[in-house]
Design an enzyme around this catalytic site. Structure first.
Site, short mmCIF file in Angstrom:
data_model
loop_
_atom_site.label_atom_id
_atom_site.label_comp_id
_atom_site.label_asym_id
_atom_site.label_seq_id
_atom_site.Cartn_x
_atom_site.Cartn_y
_atom_site.Cartn_z
NE ARG A 96 -6.94 21.06 16.75
CZ ARG A 96 -6.90 20.10 15.88
NH1 ARG A 96 -6.83 20.34 14.64
NH2 ARG A 96 -6.76 18.99 16.43
CE1 TYR A 97 -8.77 26.03 19.46
CE2 TYR A 97 -7.78 23.99 20.06
CZ TYR A 97 -8.81 24.59 19.32
OH TYR A 97 -9.87 24.10 19.15
CB CYS A 109 -8.26 2.96 22.54
SG CYS A 109 -7.82 4.52 21.63
CB CYS A 113 -15.27 4.68 19.98
SG CYS A 113 -14.71 4.82 21.74
CB CYS A 116 -12.66 6.50 16.72
SG CYS A 116 -11.18 7.37 17.13
CG ASP A 316 -12.66 19.43 16.79
OD1 ASP A 316 -11.83 20.30 16.73
OD2 ASP A 316 -13.27 18.89 17.75
CE LYS A 323 -12.76 20.15 21.13
NZ LYS A 323 -11.54 20.22 20.75
S1 SF4 Z 1 -12.64 7.72 20.42
FE1 SF4 Z 1 -10.92 6.92 19.29
S2 SF4 Z 1 -9.35 7.61 20.53
FE2 SF4 Z 1 -11.07 7.78 22.02
S3 SF4 Z 1 -11.24 5.92 23.05
FE3 SF4 Z 1 -12.67 5.64 21.38
S4 SF4 Z 1 -11.28 4.74 19.73
FE4 SF4 Z 1 -9.80 5.66 21.17
#
Ligand code: SF4
Length: 365
Positions: A96-97, A109, A113, A116, A316, A323
């Site tokens: 991207r940059y 992972c 999250c 995410c 972003d 960003k």
């Molecule tokens: S933000 Fe997404 S890529 Fe990062 S640790 Fe959490 S689930 Fe995994």
């Protein structure tokens, strides 16, 4: 409160397991099964042990326990919210940059999250590690682009790789003359600190390039004694660390929580780097704040903690435009604010101090 017994626990991946451990309600199970069919779920024992099941607003649970709200996509949300696909010249690379690339090695992972930004691309049901051909193609791309000074290993979480494999990858990258920096983005030191073994730390150190590690954490409670020890092992080995956090409603969207988080990073010798505004990932609106609220929090933070504890608040730009810092700004042209009345015509700027008081600077030369 009954917290998870770490000694006997495994990572929780099914909504039924979350219910069985008191981390979700049985009444919510049908909705949670629908969420889990679409987006990966994983709660490690270390993270589960941090959750207070008696607190319906627990800031750790909010980050990792799925919610029916994830089934509701809002207008503007996008499966590729930061535009990775628009800058992917070969598999595994996002360029991207000019001077740096993302190298997406794995799609798994330790934890998933709920906010995410790559939730549509990661998890056990999605693509797995890069094939050998794709890996070699990505390395060839980096070799062929001498402007690439920094390679950012991301994913997924690169510290899900074995130390042996990670060591090989680090050596491959460091052997490229123009690659001087290898940065690793990870949540493993907080989600599964035992993975940061002596072998893992050794694998991160490499001749020919400097390794930096960016830790993703969003609440001070994530920086447990074990997490701090994992980070200290890397830093003591000469690997500098920076932080990345996401501003999340109900997790860290108040100045006390942000202050505690930034102080905890600095106490761990981790320089606060980015506070990301929540990306427009599908089904994450309930976790986003407004930009105005984020700016106010940054103002409040500046009034309470030293410059060491100040991250950049960044957005972003959807579509892959990169960003941008989103303030707040403390400097403006004099006479630009409505209602200020007549000012000294010789004054060029107004600048706001950490208490919110406005000053003039400097007189015109
Ligand atoms: S933000 Fe997404 S890529 Fe990062 S640790 Fe959490 S689930 Fe995994």
């Amino acid at each position: 409160m009954s917290r998870i017994n770490l000694k006997s626990a495994a990572t929780l991946r099914e909504p039924t397991e979350l219910v069985a451990h008191g981390l979700a309600s049985a009444a919510d199970l049908p909705d949670l099964e629908k969420v889990a069919a679409r987006y990966a779920v994983a709660v490690t024992p270390d993270i589960a042990a941090l959750i207070d099941p008696g607190d319906p607003d627990d800031p750790i649970a909010r980050q990792f326990i799925p919610s029916a709200e994830e089934l509701v996509a809002q207008p503007g949300e996008n499966a590729d919210p930061i535009g990775d696909h628009a800058h992917a010249p070969v598999a595994g690379i996002v360029h991207r940059y000019p001077d740096r690339v993302l190298f997406k090695l794995v799609h798994v992972c330790a934890v998933y999250c709920r906010f995410c930004f790559r939730r549509e691309m990661i998890g056990p049901g999605k693509a797995t590690a890069l094939s050998s051909d794709a890996y070699n193609g990505a390395l060839d791309y980096i070799r062929a682009h001498s402007e690439i000074w920094e390679v950012i290993l991301t994913g997924g979480d690169p510290l899900m790789l074995s130390p042996r494999r990670l060591g090989e990858i680090m050596a491959d990258l460091a052997a490229i003359d123009h690659v001087k920096i290898i940065r690793i983005h990870t949540r493993v030191p907080v989600a599964d600190p035992a993975r940061i073994s002596a072998e893992m730390v050794a694998a991160l150190k490499v001749e020919g390039a400097a390794t930096w590690v960016a830790l993703h954490a969003n609440h001070a409670r994530e920086l447990t004694r074990k997490a701090r020890a994992a980070c200290a092992a890397m830093i003591d080995a000469g690997i500098p660390m920076v932080s990345q956090s996401v501003l999340l409603r109900g997790v860290n969207d108040n100045v006390a929580a942000l202050e505690a988080l930034m102080r905890a990073f600095v106490e761990c010798r981790i320089k606060p780097y980015y506070l990301h505004h929540g990306d427009l990932a599908p089904g994450t609106a309930h976790l986003r704040t407004t930009l105005e609220h984020g700016q106010q929090l940054m103002r409040d933070l500046r009034g309470r903690v030293s410059g060491l504890c100040q991250p950049d608040y960044v957005l972003d730009i959807p579509g892959g435009y990169g960003k941008a810092p989103v303030g707040p700004s403390y400097l403006s042209q004099a006479n630009s604010s409505p209602g200020e009345g007549e000012l000294d015509p010789e004054t060029r700027y107004r600048i706001v101090d950490y208490c919110g008081d406005v000053h003039r600077y400097p007189p015109k030369p």
